[in-house]
Every structure is written in C-alpha cells, then in structure tokens.
Design an enzyme around this catalytic site. Structure first.
Site, PDB file in Angstrom:
ATOM      1  N   LYS A   6      27.726 -10.468  12.919  1.00  0.00           N
ATOM      2  CA  LYS A   6      28.319 -11.812  12.882  1.00  0.00           C
ATOM      3  C   LYS A   6      29.465 -11.877  11.884  1.00  0.00           C
ATOM      4  CE  LYS A   6      26.149 -15.027  10.244  1.00  0.00           C
ATOM      5  NZ  LYS A   6      26.971 -15.694   9.209  1.00  0.00           N
ATOM      6  N   ASN A   7      29.222 -11.375  10.678  1.00  0.00           N
ATOM      7  CA  ASN A   7      30.224 -11.549   9.618  1.00  0.00           C
ATOM      8  C   ASN A   7      31.429 -10.619   9.764  1.00  0.00           C
ATOM      9  OD1 ASN A   7      28.726 -13.587   8.597  1.00  0.00           O
ATOM     10  ND2 ASN A   7      27.856 -12.425   6.877  1.00  0.00           N
ATOM     11  N   CYS A  12      27.583 -25.889   0.173  1.00  0.00           N
ATOM     12  CA  CYS A  12      26.572 -25.632   1.201  1.00  0.00           C
ATOM     13  C   CYS A  12      25.256 -25.319   0.530  1.00  0.00           C
ATOM     14  CB  CYS A  12      27.022 -24.550   2.178  1.00  0.00           C
ATOM     15  SG  CYS A  12      26.688 -22.897   1.675  1.00  0.00           S
ATOM     16  N   ARG A  16      30.394 -22.663  -3.447  1.00  0.00           N
ATOM     17  CA  ARG A  16      31.237 -21.877  -2.549  1.00  0.00           C
ATOM     18  C   ARG A  16      32.673 -22.408  -2.451  1.00  0.00           C
ATOM     19  NH1 ARG A  16      28.045 -19.895   2.687  1.00  0.00           N
ATOM     20  NH2 ARG A  16      29.557 -18.223   2.516  1.00  0.00           N
ATOM     21  N   ASP A  32      22.664 -11.240   1.114  1.00  0.00           N
ATOM     22  CA  ASP A  32      22.146 -11.669   2.420  1.00  0.00           C
ATOM     23  C   ASP A  32      20.815 -11.000   2.777  1.00  0.00           C
ATOM     24  OD1 ASP A  32      24.330 -13.295   2.660  1.00  0.00           O
ATOM     25  OD2 ASP A  32      25.405 -12.021   4.070  1.00  0.00           O
ATOM     26  N   ARG A  53      22.087 -19.118  14.411  1.00  0.00           N
ATOM     27  CA  ARG A  53      23.453 -18.861  13.947  1.00  0.00           C
ATOM     28  C   ARG A  53      23.686 -17.366  13.743  1.00  0.00           C
ATOM     29  NH1 ARG A  53      25.409 -22.541   9.141  1.00  0.00           N
ATOM     30  NH2 ARG A  53      27.191 -21.228   9.630  1.00  0.00           N
TER      31      ARG A  53
HETATM   32  C1  EPZ Z   1      30.564 -13.913   2.925  1.00  0.00           C
HETATM   33  O1  EPZ Z   1      30.727 -15.252   2.464  1.00  0.00           O
HETATM   34  C2  EPZ Z   1      29.511 -13.954   4.004  1.00  0.00           C
HETATM   35  N1  EPZ Z   1      29.971 -14.819   5.088  1.00  0.00           N
HETATM   36  C3  EPZ Z   1      28.198 -14.450   3.432  1.00  0.00           C
HETATM   37  O2  EPZ Z   1      27.218 -14.370   4.459  1.00  0.00           O
HETATM   38  C4  EPZ Z   1      27.781 -13.532   2.272  1.00  0.00           C
HETATM   39  O3  EPZ Z   1      26.615 -14.048   1.671  1.00  0.00           O
HETATM   40  C5  EPZ Z   1      28.907 -13.459   1.238  1.00  0.00           C
HETATM   41  O4  EPZ Z   1      30.143 -13.054   1.873  1.00  0.00           O
HETATM   42  C6  EPZ Z   1      28.617 -12.484   0.098  1.00  0.00           C
HETATM   43  O5  EPZ Z   1      28.379 -11.213   0.622  1.00  0.00           O
HETATM   44  C7  EPZ Z   1      30.808 -14.349   6.011  1.00  0.00           C
HETATM   45  O6  EPZ Z   1      31.242 -13.206   5.979  1.00  0.00           O
HETATM   46  C8  EPZ Z   1      31.181 -15.261   7.125  1.00  0.00           C
HETATM   47  P1  EPZ Z   1      32.450 -14.707  -1.088  1.00  0.00           P
HETATM   48  P2  EPZ Z   1      31.980 -15.661   1.574  1.00  0.00           P
HETATM   49  O7  EPZ Z   1      33.802 -15.323  -0.973  1.00  0.00           O
HETATM   50  O8  EPZ Z   1      33.161 -14.919   2.045  1.00  0.00           O
HETATM   51  C9  EPZ Z   1      32.404 -17.539  -4.976  1.00  0.00           C
HETATM   52  C10 EPZ Z   1      25.256 -15.092   5.666  1.00  0.00           C
HETATM   53  O9  EPZ Z   1      24.065 -15.443   5.467  1.00  0.00           O
HETATM   54  N2  EPZ Z   1      33.764 -17.948  -4.603  1.00  0.00           N
HETATM   55  O10 EPZ Z   1      32.365 -13.239  -1.250  1.00  0.00           O
HETATM   56  O11 EPZ Z   1      32.046 -17.147   1.571  1.00  0.00           O
HETATM   57  C11 EPZ Z   1      31.349 -17.986  -3.953  1.00  0.00           C
HETATM   58  O12 EPZ Z   1      30.963 -19.322  -4.183  1.00  0.00           O
HETATM   59  C12 EPZ Z   1      26.328 -15.445   4.686  1.00  0.00           C
HETATM   60  O13 EPZ Z   1      25.616 -14.462   6.683  1.00  0.00           O
HETATM   61  C13 EPZ Z   1      34.447 -18.829  -5.403  1.00  0.00           C
HETATM   62  O14 EPZ Z   1      33.915 -19.320  -6.406  1.00  0.00           O
HETATM   63  O15 EPZ Z   1      31.530 -15.138   0.149  1.00  0.00           O
HETATM   64  C14 EPZ Z   1      30.258 -16.990  -4.216  1.00  0.00           C
HETATM   65  O16 EPZ Z   1      29.517 -17.395  -5.328  1.00  0.00           O
HETATM   66  C15 EPZ Z   1      26.122 -16.593   3.829  1.00  0.00           C
HETATM   67  N3  EPZ Z   1      35.733 -19.157  -5.079  1.00  0.00           N
HETATM   68  C16 EPZ Z   1      31.016 -15.700  -4.547  1.00  0.00           C
HETATM   69  O17 EPZ Z   1      32.325 -16.130  -4.971  1.00  0.00           O
HETATM   70  C17 EPZ Z   1      36.371 -18.643  -3.992  1.00  0.00           C
HETATM   71  O18 EPZ Z   1      37.547 -18.969  -3.758  1.00  0.00           O
HETATM   72  C18 EPZ Z   1      31.184 -14.699  -3.401  1.00  0.00           C
HETATM   73  O19 EPZ Z   1      31.694 -15.414  -2.280  1.00  0.00           O
HETATM   74  C19 EPZ Z   1      35.676 -17.730  -3.170  1.00  0.00           C
HETATM   75  C20 EPZ Z   1      34.362 -17.395  -3.497  1.00  0.00           C
END
Ligand code: EPZ
Length: 433
Positions: A22-23, A130, A135, A319, A411
């Site tokens: 998915k991701n 969320c 996030r 995850d 999902r």
């Molecule tokens: C991706 O989310 C995945 N989603 C998530 O999968 C996964 O948990 C996550 O990466 C970490 O591996 C998809 O690929 C669609 P990040 P993403 O930006 O890209 C913070 C699932 O269950 N952050 O790496 O949103 C953020 O809040 C899911 O399939 C900021 O603060 O994750 C988090 O604490 C859920 N500011 C951390 O960084 C920003 O601008 C990592 O987030 C961006 C991120």
C-alpha cells in the site's frame, strides 16, 4: 458497520501470498501526475486506500484503467500477481485536493509535489492530526520552498505556486520523513538543475518510487542511502514499474504464524524487505527461513520476550509495533517496546488488556509481561495496525473475539479473512457488527 469474528487458539498452517505494498503503491499512483503519458503499475493491491487515491486522481483529470490478475510480462514484474493499473494524466483538469479526501487519507498529500512541478500550482488541504500523532507536514513545505515554491496556508489549505517552475536545491531534512522524501523526489524530478536530499528516508518504498521515476526518464542516484541526488529533466515520459511486496503485510502474517505457534510460508515477498523484524523474531525462538519466493515462519515451541525500539528503515518499523506487542503478550518473560516515530501510537494497549494482556506504558515505552494464555474479547481499534494487532491477539486467544471498526483493516489488508482462513483460522466477517 462490519466486524471480524474469530474463534481463537488454532495453530495456523499453510501458505499466504503477499500483495503489493500500500505505502509504495500510493506515491507511485501520484507520480502519474508528472507526465501526460501512461504510467503502468503491476502488482497493485486491492485496498480501500487505493480506491481513495484513485478517486482523488480522477478528480484531477487522471484516467485510470485496470486489468485483473495479469502476470508481469518483463523481468521487473517477476512474481507480480495483483492487478495492473495504468494511469494517464494527459491533461490535468484541477489542481485542488479537497479536504474531504485528504482528511480521510493523508497519502492524498502526495499530489502536492507532482502538481506543483508539472502545473506550477497546487491547492491541497492540510491533512490535520490523526489517531497516531500530530503528523505535521512542515518539512514537506519547507523543502518545497527551498525549490523556489511560494507557499501560503489559508482556510486549512496549502496553496503552492511556482509559475516559472522549480529549481534544484540542497535540502537537509531535520528528521527522517518518508512522505516528505517522496513528495520532494517527485517535485525535484522536474525541477531545473540538481537537487540533493540529505537525511532522506531509506524505506524500500522510497527505492520503489525512485525506480519508477527513473523508468519515466528521471535522473536519480543514491537509492538505499540517506543522500539522494536528482538532476531535473524538462519532462518525463511513459513508464512501467511493479509495486514491491508489502513488507508490513509480510510481517503481520509472520506474527500470525508465530502467535498461534503455527507454520506459514509467506509467498510473493522478499526477505530483505524486513530483515530487522526477522532478526528479532529469530531471537524470540521462532524459525525464520528464506525460501525461493518468500519466507517460512514456524513456531512450534514457546517464545521468549525480546525488546524492540521503532526506528526509520532499516530499524524496526513503527508499522509493526502493535503486532509485536500482541506477540510479546504471549511470550515467556518481559519485553520493552519503545516507540520513537509517533507520539501517540499505543492506543491498542487498553484493547490488548481486554484479552488479559499485561502491558504498562511509561512515556514512549511499554513493558509487556507475557501471559500463558489470552482470552477472547470484543474489542475496537483506532487505526490500521492497531486493528490488525487485535486480530492477531484474537487468533491466539482462547474463545471468541469480535474486532469492531473493520474499515480500518480494509484500508491496508487485502482479503484478510480469506488469507488467514486458508491457513485454518476460524475467522469470519459479520455485517452490521
Ligand atoms: C509513512 O507515513 C507511512 N505512510 C506510515 O504508514 C508510516 O507509519 C510512516 O511513514 C513511518 O514509517 C505512508 O507511506 C502512506 P513520516 P508518513 O513523514 O510519511 C513527523 C501505516 O500504518 N513529521 O516519515 O506520514 C511525523 O509526525 C502508516 O501504513 C513531522 O513532524 O511518515 C512522524 O512523527 C501509518 N513533520 C515522523 O515525522 C513533517 O513535515 C515520521 O513521519 C513530516 C513528518
């Protein structure tokens, strides 16, 4: 609303075929916005989030054609068995990603980079918080500003403009961000000149996106490292790239085998996508053996507790944290699980306690003391991975479990009941539960 009902305590035996990730699929679909020519994606999973992304892309003018269960026709598609999706963004008819869709699925934010790069404008709703954390998206926005975009946030929407196009820049992400790295890879592919992304995410899904962009004519190097170099090109062309196997689906079913003390061969997947998880799984006493097209997971005996800390790839994935907690609830001895990626990802804990699990949370860590047996219970979950951890606990627990709010599972897990049922699980979907 549908529910999943399980009669637990049955060791699972058999084969499970893993679908496309998915991701990985979601950003690949967004990449179709970068060119007027068709982008073909074999091994596409059938999931609610993929349908949501398809709806959004159609609203932006993308034509989507699908064929069911076609097998790949070239070497890069080897092992690909899912649907083949072809996306053609011949003419972008709208640059707006509305609140209603982005609110439902944060991955909608992936359209920002490609729309801005190709059209010079994007209007994308801010995703909002969320269930698992705040996030934010400020790292995406700051990095796009470094490429020359003008960004304004009004009325809950990001309005990004770059009428003269984007220009390459040297960007160091303050923290690893998977989505931020993906948005920037897509934007930089069409920017003028060179872009360097430092402290870039190294997740396999990033490699899949880079591979897809390269197939479309992009110039990218450094895949698998924390530094990605992109030399922008004026336009991209048609491309074909298979979606990689889902490493989190792989890990989830590996735990289904371990938690029921069963023996399952996971097929159509890759051992190297999940080495961090397999290595700790072995430390618990579970047998993990790579096979020709996947991995065998066998756990006839009791397991011992092992500590994990979630980290960006190649560390233990956030995850898989909820599923690991379910497994540790059935191991001998204690284990400590520390979550470093999201600030609020222990919402499965009160629900796991309903099975009799002994879990105490102290800040970002949870101490799990394994129990000889869990007992079935009615439970409810708040996000995708939390939901599946409750299914896993239900498979191990004695008696009946009902997992409510099944839409979370839909999902990210394709035909979950069918795949587990084929290995002997007594599991069914009940309507209106
Ligand atoms: C991706 O989310 C995945 N989603 C998530 O999968 C996964 O948990 C996550 O990466 C970490 O591996 C998809 O690929 C669609 P990040 P993403 O930006 O890209 C913070 C699932 O269950 N952050 O790496 O949103 C953020 O809040 C899911 O399939 C900021 O603060 O994750 C988090 O604490 C859920 N500011 C951390 O960084 C920003 O601008 C990592 O987030 C961006 C991120």
């Amino acid at each position: 609303m549908d529910a999943i009902r399980i009669q637990g305590g049955v060791p699972l035996h058999g084969d499970i075929v893993i679908g496309g990730a998915k991701n990985a699929a979601l950003p690949l679909m967004a990449a179709s916005l970068l060119t007027a020519e068709p982008l073909t994606l074999p091994n596409m999973p059938e999931l609610a989030d993929i349908a949501t992304m398809s709806n959004l892309l159609r609203q932006l003018g993308v034509r989507i054609d699908q064929s069911a269960f076609a097998f790949g026709s070239d070497a890069s598609d080897a092992g690909a068995t899912g649907r083949v999706m072809t996306l053609t963004a011949e003419k972008i008819t709208s640059v707006t990603a509305p609140y209603d869709l982005v609110r439902r699925m944060r991955a909608s934010f992936f359209v920002l980079g490609p729309l801005l790069a190709r059209q010079g404008e994007a209007i994308v709703s801010l995703p909002g918080g969320c269930a698992i954390g705040a996030r934010g998206v400020e790292m995406h926005l700051k990095a796009l500003e470094a490429l020359g975009a003008k960004i304004e946030v009004t009325g809950g929407y990001v309005h990004a403009t770059a009428p003269k196009g984007l220009t390459g820049a040297h960007i160091t992400f303050p923290k690893v961000t998977v989505g931020g790295t993906e948005n920037l890879l897509m934007a930089a592919a069409l920017a003028k000149g060179d872009t360097v992304l430092e402290n870039a995410a190294r997740e396999p899904e990033i490699g899949n996106l880079a591979e897809c962009l390269i197939a479309m004519g992009a110039k990218i190097s450094g895949m698998g490292s924390g530094t990605l170099r992109i030399t922008g090109v004026p336009r991209l062309h048609a491309g074909r790239c298979a979606v990689i196997p889902d490493r989190i689906e792989t890990g989830t079913y590996a735990i289904a085998s371990a938690i029921t003390r069963g023996r399952i061969t996971l097929r159509g997947t890759r051992f190297d996508l999940l080495e961090g998880v397999f290595s700790v799984l072995r430390q618990t006493g579970v047998t993990v053996e790579p096979t020709e097209d996947g991995v065998l997971i066998a756990a006839e005996n009791g397991l011992v507790g092992v500590d994990v800390v979630t980290e960006p790839f190649p560390g233990f994935p956030t995850d898989m944290q909820a599923q690991w907690m379910a497994l540790m609830s059935t191991a001998n001895g204690a284990s400590m699980i520390t979550e470093t990626i999201f600030e609020n990802r222990f919402m499965h804990v009160p629900e796991l306690r309903r099975f009799g699990a002994d879990v105490n949370v102290h800040g970002a860590s949870a101490i799990v003391r394994g129990k000889k047996k869990l007992t079935g219970a009615p439970v409810m979950a708040t996000d995708l991975r939390a939901s599946v951890s409750l299914v896993l606990a239900g498979l191990a627990a004695e008696g009946e479990t009902t997992v409510n709010r099944v839409y979370h599972l839909d999902r990210g897990y394709e035909r979950l009941e069918e795949k587990l049922g084929a290995c002997g699980a007594i599991i069914e979907r009940v309507s209106g539960g």
